[in-house]
Motif scaffolding. Structure first.
Motif, PDB file in Angstrom:
ATOM      1  N   PHE A 100       0.854  -1.186   0.000  1.00 13.22           N
ATOM      2  CA  PHE A 100       0.000   0.000   0.000  1.00 13.22           C
ATOM      3  C   PHE A 100       0.890   1.236   0.000  1.00 13.22           C
ATOM      4  O   PHE A 100       2.054   1.182   0.436  1.00 13.22           O
ATOM      5  CB  PHE A 100      -0.871   0.054   1.264  1.00 13.22           C
ATOM      6  N   LEU A 101       0.331   2.343  -0.444  1.00  8.94           N
ATOM      7  CA  LEU A 101       1.002   3.628  -0.291  1.00  8.94           C
ATOM      8  C   LEU A 101       0.262   4.383   0.804  1.00  8.94           C
ATOM      9  O   LEU A 101      -0.958   4.580   0.714  1.00  8.94           O
ATOM     10  CB  LEU A 101       0.960   4.416  -1.601  1.00  8.94           C
ATOM     11  N   ALA A 102       0.963   4.765   1.860  1.00  6.06           N
ATOM     12  CA  ALA A 102       0.341   5.412   3.016  1.00  6.06           C
ATOM     13  C   ALA A 102       0.785   6.865   3.105  1.00  6.06           C
ATOM     14  O   ALA A 102       1.951   7.193   2.838  1.00  6.06           O
ATOM     15  CB  ALA A 102       0.713   4.684   4.299  1.00  6.06           C
ATOM     16  N   ALA A 112       5.043  10.234   3.118  1.00  4.86           N
ATOM     17  CA  ALA A 112       4.537   9.168   2.259  1.00  4.86           C
ATOM     18  C   ALA A 112       5.481   7.982   2.349  1.00  4.86           C
ATOM     19  O   ALA A 112       6.700   8.159   2.367  1.00  4.86           O
ATOM     20  CB  ALA A 112       4.427   9.646   0.815  1.00  4.86           C
ATOM     21  N   LEU A 113       4.920   6.775   2.414  1.00  2.00           N
ATOM     22  CA  LEU A 113       5.746   5.576   2.493  1.00  2.00           C
ATOM     23  C   LEU A 113       4.975   4.373   1.968  1.00  2.00           C
ATOM     24  O   LEU A 113       3.741   4.352   1.958  1.00  2.00           O
ATOM     25  CB  LEU A 113       6.218   5.323   3.917  1.00  2.00           C
ATOM     26  N   VAL A 114       5.737   3.383   1.494  1.00  3.21           N
ATOM     27  CA  VAL A 114       5.164   2.125   1.021  1.00  3.21           C
ATOM     28  C   VAL A 114       5.146   1.146   2.180  1.00  3.21           C
ATOM     29  O   VAL A 114       6.170   0.946   2.852  1.00  3.21           O
ATOM     30  CB  VAL A 114       5.975   1.544  -0.153  1.00  3.21           C
ATOM     31  N   VAL A 115       3.974   0.550   2.457  1.00  9.95           N
ATOM     32  CA  VAL A 115       3.824  -0.376   3.586  1.00  9.95           C
ATOM     33  C   VAL A 115       3.150  -1.651   3.101  1.00  9.95           C
ATOM     34  O   VAL A 115       2.551  -1.692   2.028  1.00  9.95           O
ATOM     35  CB  VAL A 115       3.001   0.258   4.731  1.00  9.95           C
ATOM     36  N   ALA A 132       5.420  -4.451  -5.721  1.00  9.11           N
ATOM     37  CA  ALA A 132       6.090  -3.430  -4.929  1.00  9.11           C
ATOM     38  C   ALA A 132       6.983  -2.566  -5.815  1.00  9.11           C
ATOM     39  O   ALA A 132       7.037  -1.340  -5.677  1.00  9.11           O
ATOM     40  CB  ALA A 132       6.911  -4.085  -3.817  1.00  9.11           C
ATOM     41  N   TRP A 133       7.693  -3.215  -6.768  1.00 12.41           N
ATOM     42  CA  TRP A 133       8.604  -2.440  -7.616  1.00 12.41           C
ATOM     43  C   TRP A 133       7.846  -1.438  -8.478  1.00 12.41           C
ATOM     44  O   TRP A 133       8.334  -0.339  -8.742  1.00 12.41           O
ATOM     45  CB  TRP A 133       9.449  -3.365  -8.495  1.00 12.41           C
ATOM     46  N   ALA A 134       6.629  -1.804  -8.911  1.00  8.95           N
ATOM     47  CA  ALA A 134       5.853  -0.913  -9.773  1.00  8.95           C
ATOM     48  C   ALA A 134       5.418   0.336  -9.009  1.00  8.95           C
ATOM     49  O   ALA A 134       5.531   1.459  -9.518  1.00  8.95           O
ATOM     50  CB  ALA A 134       4.640  -1.641 -10.325  1.00  8.95           C
ATOM     51  N   ILE A 135       4.919   0.169  -7.786  1.00  8.46           N
ATOM     52  CA  ILE A 135       4.479   1.330  -7.029  1.00  8.46           C
ATOM     53  C   ILE A 135       5.677   2.173  -6.595  1.00  8.46           C
ATOM     54  O   ILE A 135       5.611   3.406  -6.566  1.00  8.46           O
ATOM     55  CB  ILE A 135       3.601   0.933  -5.810  1.00  8.46           C
ATOM     56  N   ARG A 136       6.809   1.540  -6.293  1.00  6.77           N
ATOM     57  CA  ARG A 136       7.990   2.324  -5.903  1.00  6.77           C
ATOM     58  C   ARG A 136       8.487   3.167  -7.077  1.00  6.77           C
ATOM     59  O   ARG A 136       8.907   4.313  -6.902  1.00  6.77           O
ATOM     60  CB  ARG A 136       9.097   1.398  -5.400  1.00  6.77           C
ATOM     61  N   GLU A 137       8.449   2.600  -8.279  1.00  8.00           N
ATOM     62  CA  GLU A 137       8.876   3.353  -9.460  1.00  8.00           C
ATOM     63  C   GLU A 137       7.953   4.533  -9.714  1.00  8.00           C
ATOM     64  O   GLU A 137       8.404   5.651  -9.983  1.00  8.00           O
ATOM     65  CB  GLU A 137       8.896   2.410 -10.670  1.00  8.00           C
ATOM     66  N   PHE A 139       6.085   5.942  -7.476  1.00  5.74           N
ATOM     67  CA  PHE A 139       6.267   6.820  -6.321  1.00  5.74           C
ATOM     68  C   PHE A 139       7.451   7.764  -6.546  1.00  5.74           C
ATOM     69  O   PHE A 139       7.385   8.965  -6.248  1.00  5.74           O
ATOM     70  CB  PHE A 139       6.472   5.956  -5.083  1.00  5.74           C
ATOM     71  N   GLU A 140       8.552   7.237  -7.112  1.00  5.89           N
ATOM     72  CA  GLU A 140       9.730   8.055  -7.380  1.00  5.89           C
ATOM     73  C   GLU A 140       9.388   9.197  -8.342  1.00  5.89           C
ATOM     74  O   GLU A 140       9.864  10.320  -8.192  1.00  5.89           O
ATOM     75  CB  GLU A 140      10.841   7.185  -7.975  1.00  5.89           C
ATOM     76  N   MET A 141       8.553   8.906  -9.343  1.00  4.74           N
ATOM     77  CA  MET A 141       8.136   9.953 -10.289  1.00  4.74           C
ATOM     78  C   MET A 141       7.283  11.011  -9.594  1.00  4.74           C
ATOM     79  O   MET A 141       7.445  12.215  -9.829  1.00  4.74           O
ATOM     80  CB  MET A 141       7.330   9.325 -11.428  1.00  4.74           C
ATOM     81  N   LEU A 142       6.375  10.554  -8.740  1.00  5.85           N
ATOM     82  CA  LEU A 142       5.444  11.476  -8.089  1.00  5.85           C
ATOM     83  C   LEU A 142       6.145  12.418  -7.123  1.00  5.85           C
ATOM     84  O   LEU A 142       5.703  13.563  -6.924  1.00  5.85           O
ATOM     85  CB  LEU A 142       4.353  10.691  -7.364  1.00  5.85           C
ATOM     86  N   LEU A 143       7.236  11.974  -6.518  1.00  4.01           N
ATOM     87  CA  LEU A 143       7.935  12.828  -5.551  1.00  4.01           C
ATOM     88  C   LEU A 143       8.522  14.072  -6.212  1.00  4.01           C
ATOM     89  O   LEU A 143       8.709  15.097  -5.562  1.00  4.01           O
ATOM     90  CB  LEU A 143       9.041  12.033  -4.846  1.00  4.01           C
ATOM     91  N   ARG A 144       8.813  13.994  -7.508  1.00  3.41           N
ATOM     92  CA  ARG A 144       9.312  15.184  -8.205  1.00  3.41           C
ATOM     93  C   ARG A 144       8.186  16.194  -8.432  1.00  3.41           C
ATOM     94  O   ARG A 144       8.429  17.381  -8.606  1.00  3.41           O
ATOM     95  CB  ARG A 144       9.920  14.785  -9.549  1.00  3.41           C
ATOM     96  N   THR A 145       6.958  15.701  -8.437  1.00  2.00           N
ATOM     97  CA  THR A 145       5.809  16.578  -8.635  1.00  2.00           C
ATOM     98  C   THR A 145       5.208  17.031  -7.310  1.00  2.00           C
ATOM     99  O   THR A 145       4.821  18.192  -7.154  1.00  2.00           O
ATOM    100  CB  THR A 145       4.738  15.829  -9.453  1.00  2.00           C
TER     101      THR A 145
END
Length: 623
Positions: A100-102, A112-115, A132-137, A139-145
């Motif tokens: 999940f993304l919390a 924000a963190l993946v749990v 997990a790898w898909a949401i982390r990838e 997530f990395e894009m979203l952090l720039r936005t």
């Protein structure tokens, strides 16, 4: 257990609870009419489903609580199941731990963190996601936005104390709240936009950012406009990773179900604003007897009562309707505070999507069974349990299972599948064409197949070693357990064949009843009850299903071959070219049958002798 007086049970909606001798609740149910429903459990045990009969046999007393409506009965039933976890009630168990993304919205500076589990109170959860790898990838894009912090509280305090931001601030993946680089108002805006995006409101977020970029450009603040442009590009890349499956206004959940006699696999896809935002899977052990609609009742009750990850949608698409559809729609509508519809899609994209989710459920059930079957410890336990329950002299390291297949009493075929050390050994599988059974007689067909297989074993066993050669024959090994698919009748056939061949003391035999919960052995009129959820029952199910599959595939093969044969096959002088030309010019076999002998002889390219043979063959078939 003594049957309560009918007059003492109210004829009203409510929940009822069966308890064992120690007072523990072992089953909870609900009813529109308690008197009618509770009374049905005290019928003749022979007429009850085996799972229901097992529950009643384990119960010592029954109690009930009347309520005002069926909806209240549903809520009470779920509350009691959740509190007491009765062993005869179906419960959803996650088939894996999904990420999940919390967002910790309860903190001053939310992070924000993946749990893997939703345990933190006061947090917003999104997902679950497939990988997990898909949401982390993503997530990395979203952090720039949306540059919200991802660090732990201890690391946040450390940098706050040092007065220096961490590396994520320098690579623009955090706005630096620990050192005051962002105001509380702007940071709250980042958090709000991230939550909106994850909740499916991506269009609104992008439109707002594009408006800000245009405003910055008009104000000649090109540096800010460029940053906003990059943020929009990152959001669009993240959106590309979300599958678009419906209209942008649609919020739907799609439930796919795959089941067998013992278990069911459930897949739920969450679609918000037309995009698949998450998915979750469950494995169900069917410890209680339920119809398909009753199974869906259980799924809806347990899934939506426990705060589903993305809330309750406007529509729930299902492969079949729940038994209590009206009360479930009313219940979900109350929780959502707006209308919720449960329906079966009949056509179009939604029907295709349901089929896709159902295929996922079928695949998950297959993976679950394969994983369980390949586990060495499970196989060892299963063989030991079978030895104990069926009173076998040794653990059945070689099990042979026989099944029959036919089409309305014709084209009988038999299958023999072999399991060695708990694993199917396909090189030992055998197929039988039944030759001496003229009509619809399952017992005679099974007798022929077993006689042929076991007679071959007796012949090969009695051969001198010099005649046998170095390689054993196709039927040289005897089974430590012989299984037939059927009830007492097929067991009787197997026992007679073994007795006729003198093998009754050498090869143990058992029969799997069609309802599958029952296993019959010689000398015992009552079935052996294999414990629910046991490795032994699972192994029997695997070999029974494999025998059924193997028999049916052989039957389909023969039936297809038979359909491809023609009455013209084997006619002297009629080769492939002439036969194809005949069929083409006269519209197939039906047209050829209508031709007279004179018409056949009038065909210039067909010799008279061949014409005579074709006419004779058509006449013979017609007779």
């Amino acid at each position: 257990m003594e049957k309560p007086l009918a007059q003492s049970i109210p004829a009203e909606p409510g929940s009822y609870q069966f308890k064992d001798i120690e007072g523990r609740i072992i089953y909870v149910g609900k009813a529109i009419n308690l008197r009618s429903r509770v009374g049905s459990y005290f019928a003749d045990p022979e007429t009850l489903h085996p799972r229901t009969a097992s529950m009643v046999a384990a119960a010592s007393s029954v109690e009930w609580m009347a309520v005002r409506s069926e909806l209240e009965a549903l809520i009470l039933e779920y509350t009691l199941i959740k509190e007491h976890q009765p062993r005869f009630n179906i419960s959803l168990k996650d088939d894996k731990s999904y990420p999940f993304l919390a967002i910790t919205v309860n903190e001053q500076w939310p992070r924000a963190l993946v749990v893997r589990n939703r345990k933190q109170n006061g947090s917003r959860y999104f997902g679950p996601y497939v990988n997990a790898w898909a949401i982390r990838e993503t997530f990395e894009m979203l952090l720039r936005t949306f540059p919200v912090r991802t660090c732990s509280p201890s690391k946040f305090k450390q940098h706050e104390r040092l007065g220096r931001p961490c590396l994520l601030f320098h690579i623009e993946k955090c706005s630096g709240p620990c050192v005051g680089e962002v105001s509380a108002e702007d940071y709250a805006k980042h958090v709000k936009e991230l939550i909106a995006f994850l909740g499916g409101d991506s269009d609104e977020v992008v439109e707002r950012m594009e408006a800000e970029m245009q405003e910055a450009s008009d104000s000649l603040d090109f540096e800010r406009a460029a940053r906003l442009r990059d943020r929009i590009a990152a959001v669009e890349r993240a959106l590309e990773k979300q599958l678009m499956v419906g209209e942008r206004s649609e919020d739907i959940d799609i439930i796919g179900v795959a089941e067998d006699d013992l278990e069911a696999a459930i897949q739920i896809f969450y679609v918000r604003k037309g995009r698949v935002l998450g998915r979750k899977g469950f494995i169900i052990d069917k410890v209680e007897h339920v119809t398909q609609g009753g199974l869906l009742d259980r799924i809806l009750e347990q899934h939506y009562a426990d705060d589903p990850p993305l809330g309750i949608p406007k529509q729930v698409l299902v492969p079949f309707l729940p038994e209590s559809i009206r009360v479930h729609e009313e219940w979900l509508t109350l929780q959502r505070a707006s209308a919720v519809e449960i329906r079966i899609p009949q056509r179009g994209d939604k029907r295709t999507l349901l089929e896709t989710v159902t295929k996922n459920a079928v695949a998950e059930l297959g993976r679950h069974r394969l994983h369980r079957a390949s586990d060495h410890q499970s196989r060892t336990r299963a063989l030991a349990e079978l030895q104990e329950l069926l009173h076998l002299p040794i653990a059945p390291l070689r099990i042979e299972c026989f099944d029959m297949a036919h089409l309305q009493g014709t084209d009988y075929v038999g299958s023999m599948v072999v399991m060695e050390d708990g694993i199917p050994n396909k090189s030992e599988y055998r197929r039988f064409k039944v030759k001496d059974v003229p009509g619809n007689d399952d017992y005679a067909a099974m007798r022929e197949v077993l006689t042929r297989r076991l007679s071959a074993y007796v012949r090969e066993r009695e051969m001198p070693v010099t005649e046998r050669g170095s390689r054993p024959g196709r039927f040289a090994y005897r089974p430590q357990l012989l299984l037939v698919d059927g009830g007492k009748g097929q067991l009787g056939v197997a026992v007679e064949v073994l007795r006729e061949l003198g093998l009754q003391d050498e090869i143990p035999v058992a029969a799997l009843a069609k309802r599958f919960e029952d296993v019959y052995v010689p000398g015992n009129p009552d079935p052996v009850q294999i414990p629910r959820g046991s490795d032994a029952l699972f192994m029997l199910q695997v070999i029974r299903d494999e025998a059924h599959r193997f028999a049916n595939s052989f039957h389909r093969q023969l039936r297809g071959k038979k359909m491809r044969t023609s009455i013209l096959d084997g006619v002297a002088g009629l080769g492939a070219a002439r036969k194809a030309r005949l069929l083409t010019e006269f519209g197939g076999i039906a047209g050829i049958k209508l031709l007279s002998l004179e018409e056949l002889r009038a065909i210039s390219w067909l010799p008279d002798s061949v014409a005579d043979a074709v006419f004779e063959q058509c006449q013979a078939v017609s007779r």
